[in-house]
Scaffold this motif. Sequence first.
Motif, PDB file in Angstrom:
ATOM      1  N   ASP A  18       0.807  -1.206   0.000  1.00 36.04           N
ATOM      2  CA  ASP A  18       0.000   0.000   0.000  1.00 36.04           C
ATOM      3  C   ASP A  18       0.848   1.268   0.000  1.00 36.04           C
ATOM      4  O   ASP A  18       0.361   2.328   0.313  1.00 36.04           O
ATOM      5  CB  ASP A  18      -0.890  -0.041   1.258  1.00 36.04           C
ATOM      6  N   TRP A  65       2.934   4.602  -0.853  1.00 34.47           N
ATOM      7  CA  TRP A  65       2.657   5.718  -1.752  1.00 34.47           C
ATOM      8  C   TRP A  65       3.620   5.691  -2.926  1.00 34.47           C
ATOM      9  O   TRP A  65       4.763   5.255  -2.786  1.00 34.47           O
ATOM     10  CB  TRP A  65       2.844   7.049  -1.019  1.00 34.47           C
ATOM     11  N   THR A  66       3.178   6.177  -4.051  1.00 38.91           N
ATOM     12  CA  THR A  66       4.087   6.353  -5.182  1.00 38.91           C
ATOM     13  C   THR A  66       4.947   7.597  -4.879  1.00 38.91           C
ATOM     14  O   THR A  66       4.552   8.425  -4.033  1.00 38.91           O
ATOM     15  CB  THR A  66       3.304   6.608  -6.481  1.00 38.91           C
ATOM     16  N   GLU A 101       5.226  10.241  -6.512  1.00 38.05           N
ATOM     17  CA  GLU A 101       4.430  11.440  -6.797  1.00 38.05           C
ATOM     18  C   GLU A 101       3.483  11.736  -5.635  1.00 38.05           C
ATOM     19  O   GLU A 101       3.337  12.884  -5.194  1.00 38.05           O
ATOM     20  CB  GLU A 101       3.627  11.211  -8.084  1.00 38.05           C
ATOM     21  N   GLU A 102       2.844  10.686  -5.139  1.00 39.63           N
ATOM     22  CA  GLU A 102       1.934  10.849  -4.000  1.00 39.63           C
ATOM     23  C   GLU A 102       2.711  11.300  -2.762  1.00 39.63           C
ATOM     24  O   GLU A 102       2.250  12.144  -2.001  1.00 39.63           O
ATOM     25  CB  GLU A 102       1.230   9.520  -3.695  1.00 39.63           C
ATOM     26  N   VAL A 133       1.401  18.700   2.279  1.00 44.03           N
ATOM     27  CA  VAL A 133       0.132  18.960   2.993  1.00 44.03           C
ATOM     28  C   VAL A 133       0.380  19.869   4.200  1.00 44.03           C
ATOM     29  O   VAL A 133       1.181  19.552   5.072  1.00 44.03           O
ATOM     30  CB  VAL A 133      -0.525  17.631   3.452  1.00 44.03           C
ATOM     31  N   MET A 166      -4.604  16.151  -2.520  1.00 44.15           N
ATOM     32  CA  MET A 166      -4.110  15.350  -1.400  1.00 44.15           C
ATOM     33  C   MET A 166      -4.518  15.957  -0.045  1.00 44.15           C
ATOM     34  O   MET A 166      -4.961  15.251   0.861  1.00 44.15           O
ATOM     35  CB  MET A 166      -2.589  15.234  -1.498  1.00 44.15           C
ATOM     36  N   PHE A 208      -3.665   1.449   6.667  1.00 47.28           N
ATOM     37  CA  PHE A 208      -4.015   0.815   5.399  1.00 47.28           C
ATOM     38  C   PHE A 208      -5.351   1.366   4.879  1.00 47.28           C
ATOM     39  O   PHE A 208      -5.486   1.761   3.719  1.00 47.28           O
ATOM     40  CB  PHE A 208      -4.090  -0.705   5.609  1.00 47.28           C
ATOM     41  N   ARG A 257      -5.060   5.128   3.886  1.00 51.26           N
ATOM     42  CA  ARG A 257      -4.423   5.334   2.575  1.00 51.26           C
ATOM     43  C   ARG A 257      -5.385   5.008   1.441  1.00 51.26           C
ATOM     44  O   ARG A 257      -5.462   5.717   0.437  1.00 51.26           O
ATOM     45  CB  ARG A 257      -3.180   4.443   2.457  1.00 51.26           C
ATOM     46  N   ARG A 258      -6.115   3.919   1.611  1.00 50.69           N
ATOM     47  CA  ARG A 258      -7.066   3.526   0.554  1.00 50.69           C
ATOM     48  C   ARG A 258      -8.145   4.592   0.377  1.00 50.69           C
ATOM     49  O   ARG A 258      -8.533   4.929  -0.739  1.00 50.69           O
ATOM     50  CB  ARG A 258      -7.714   2.181   0.910  1.00 50.69           C
ATOM     51  N   VAL A 305      -7.916   7.775   1.081  1.00 50.37           N
ATOM     52  CA  VAL A 305      -7.343   8.977   0.447  1.00 50.37           C
ATOM     53  C   VAL A 305      -7.194   8.751  -1.044  1.00 50.37           C
ATOM     54  O   VAL A 305      -7.594   9.582  -1.865  1.00 50.37           O
ATOM     55  CB  VAL A 305      -5.977   9.333   1.086  1.00 50.37           C
ATOM     56  N   ARG A 306      -6.643   7.602  -1.409  1.00 49.22           N
ATOM     57  CA  ARG A 306      -6.416   7.314  -2.843  1.00 49.22           C
ATOM     58  C   ARG A 306      -7.719   7.319  -3.629  1.00 49.22           C
ATOM     59  O   ARG A 306      -7.771   7.778  -4.766  1.00 49.22           O
ATOM     60  CB  ARG A 306      -5.764   5.938  -2.985  1.00 49.22           C
ATOM     61  N   GLY A 361      -5.189  12.489 -11.849  1.00 52.22           N
ATOM     62  CA  GLY A 361      -3.761  12.600 -12.134  1.00 52.22           C
ATOM     63  C   GLY A 361      -2.896  12.015 -11.043  1.00 52.22           C
ATOM     64  O   GLY A 361      -1.768  11.601 -11.273  1.00 52.22           O
ATOM     65  N   LEU A 362      -3.456  11.986  -9.807  1.00 49.40           N
ATOM     66  CA  LEU A 362      -2.677  11.477  -8.680  1.00 49.40           C
ATOM     67  C   LEU A 362      -3.080  10.064  -8.286  1.00 49.40           C
ATOM     68  O   LEU A 362      -2.463   9.452  -7.446  1.00 49.40           O
ATOM     69  CB  LEU A 362      -2.868  12.399  -7.461  1.00 49.40           C
ATOM     70  N   ARG A 419      -3.465   6.243  -7.919  1.00 42.69           N
ATOM     71  CA  ARG A 419      -2.469   5.200  -8.153  1.00 42.69           C
ATOM     72  C   ARG A 419      -2.967   4.267  -9.267  1.00 42.69           C
ATOM     73  O   ARG A 419      -4.080   3.755  -9.212  1.00 42.69           O
ATOM     74  CB  ARG A 419      -2.298   4.402  -6.861  1.00 42.69           C
TER      75      ARG A 419
END
Lengths: 122, 201
Positions: free
Chosen positions: A7, A9-10, A12-13, A20, B138, B182, B185-186, B188-189, B195-196, B198
């Motif tokens: 999980d 982050w990339t 870019e992320e 932030v 973000m 976990f 993060r999910r 947020v994604r 463009g951001l 994943r």
Amino acid sequence: MTEDSLDEWTPEERAKLAEVGLHRSARSELKNRTMVALRERDLIGAAQPRRSPRRFVFGLAAAAVLIFAAGMLAGYGVGLRRQAMSSPDSLSRAGGGTTREVARLDSPSTQSPVGARYVVWF
Amino acid sequence: MPPVRLNVRMIDAIDASATDEALVSAIRENRSEAAFALLYDRHTPRGFQTAWRIVGGNPHEAEDVVQEAWLRAVSSLERWRGTETGSVRGTGQSDFGAWFRGITAHVAIDVVRKQGRLELDADADAVCEQSSVEWLDMEAAILSLAPGYRAVLVLHDIEGFTHEEIGARLGITAGTSKGQLFKARRAVRARLAPGLERKAL
């Protein structure tokens, strides 16, 4: 592979994540406010002269005793003066009165006005 | 006879290039206001950002958190000896900033907890606010998280705390902290702008 790595982050992320709140800043008044709060809690700046509560209580008690004693003395003095004024033979008892003074004190005109009124009524 | 204290404002001259350790010593030994002012200027910006992220973007709450954090930090300066590594992973050096941000995070979590917003059970929704906007950046996506999830994500992914440290601060296990991260993060994604987003999702 762990759950964490699945999980992740990339890049870019991650870059976006690091940004932030970065442009947020506290108002300038906060510094002054914080310093005032620190001074009030005696954590910075010149130490505040501390007034001892024991000394304060002793001072208060001493002042109360003085006021009480002064009141007592004043009351005693007034009482003595009244007694001297109302007692006709006080002068002769003291041995300091002349015959004229004794006669004046003994005369009906020196009696209390209330007493004179009683004579008129009865 | 009680010892005479000098008026430190009259002798309060501090070199602006002084290290954090020197400033902390000046505050502890001379109650130096100038030293505190320098320390404040150095560490408040990041401390404020930490507070702002955890309380969910309310600048007034974040300022209150920072003020309380400074009060706690200055009253417990003897606990920072200049040799702590703080909570920043891999720094291996003295870091007053990390120590201060740790206190700030603690105060911010207390604020959120007192407001009854810190839900950390597994069934709680990860997102507390449904925005009318379909995609968020973000920052907005993180701020839309439920406070408990947001706290875990901010502390781990931005502030660099370990799951064990987060667990100790939030009163949960390290495993629960991982699980919350976990889900956070999910969540947020799922709301990030295309463009951001994943690609692997």
